[in-house]
Design an enzyme around this catalytic site. Structure first.
Site: not given
Ligand SMILES: CC(C)(COP(=O)(O)OP(=O)(O)OC[C@H]1O[C@@H](n2cnc3c(N)ncnc32)[C@H](O)[C@@H]1OP(=O)(O)O)[C@@H](O)C(=O)NCCC(=O)NCCS
Length: 157
Positions: A75-76, A109, A114, A121
């Site tokens: 997911i990204a 996984e 991360n 998750y």
């Molecule tokens: C991981 C990822 C998919 C999350 O999507 P996002 O749109 O950034 O996250 P959201 O704003 O929807 O937040 C979802 C949850 O993530 C966590 N989160 C978000 N920002 C965070 C931060 N800075 N630190 C810790 N947790 C965090 C929280 O649990 C949050 O839930 P909440 O808003 O209820 O507190 C995104 O950050 C991403 O693309 N990261 C790079 C790629 C990656 O690591 N992919 C996953 C591995 S395959």
């Protein structure tokens, strides 16, 4: 999440220019365009999604439905939109769609470092069930295997 509504729909080949741009920007070991094309064209188990804002792809998720199991591959979210709820909405949409198809468990996984993804998750009920030592060949980092059991009738939350 901002004023512009988010539209989540199945991934199509036409999305791949933008999907590959995000993939290459984010991941140290990006999937090739061919890998995405193969999923869309040739993998009957593929269950891939994109999220659009104002007609532009801003996030994607690749998963697979194998019998009654959902496996989430990646997911990204585009870096400029991370932390605004897009990832949460996309992840929830995929889980709900899989639940509608009767899955009883979901697995994935994730790199042990991360924390952001792991928090996402865990907030959806995934728990760590195993470690894969040295799973990521770029850094030798371990993977955490996470699992969510889905009783029938659960809508994924
Ligand atoms: C991981 C990822 C998919 C999350 O999507 P996002 O749109 O950034 O996250 P959201 O704003 O929807 O937040 C979802 C949850 O993530 C966590 N989160 C978000 N920002 C965070 C931060 N800075 N630190 C810790 N947790 C965090 C929280 O649990 C949050 O839930 P909440 O808003 O209820 O507190 C995104 O950050 C991403 O693309 N990261 C790079 C790629 C990656 O690591 N992919 C996953 C591995 S395959």
């Amino acid at each position: 999440m901002g004023a512009t509504p988010l539209h989540i729909r199945p991934m199509r080949t036409v999305d791949l220019d933008r999907v590959c741009e995000i993939e290459e920007e984010i991941f140290p070991m990006p999937w090739s365009r061919t890998s995405f094309e193969d999923e869309l064209a040739g993998n009957k188990c593929a269950f891939p999604w994109v999220a659009e804002k104002a007609g532009n792809v801003v996030a994607y998720l690749v998963s697979w439905l194998v019998e009654d199991e959902l496996h989430i591959g990646n997911i990204a979210v585009a870096p400029s939109l991370q932390g605004e709820g897009v990832g949460r909405a996309l992840f929830a949409h995929c889980l709900d769609a899989a639940c509608e198809r009767g899955v009883t468990r979901a697995t994935l996984e994730v790199r042990v470092s991360n924390a952001r993804a792991i928090a996402l998750y865990e907030s959806h009920g995934f728990i760590p069930v195993a470690m894969r030592k040295g799973y990521y060949s770029d850094t030798g980092e371990d993977a955490v295997v996470m699992l969510k059991m889905i009783p029938s009738g659960d809508e994924g939350n």
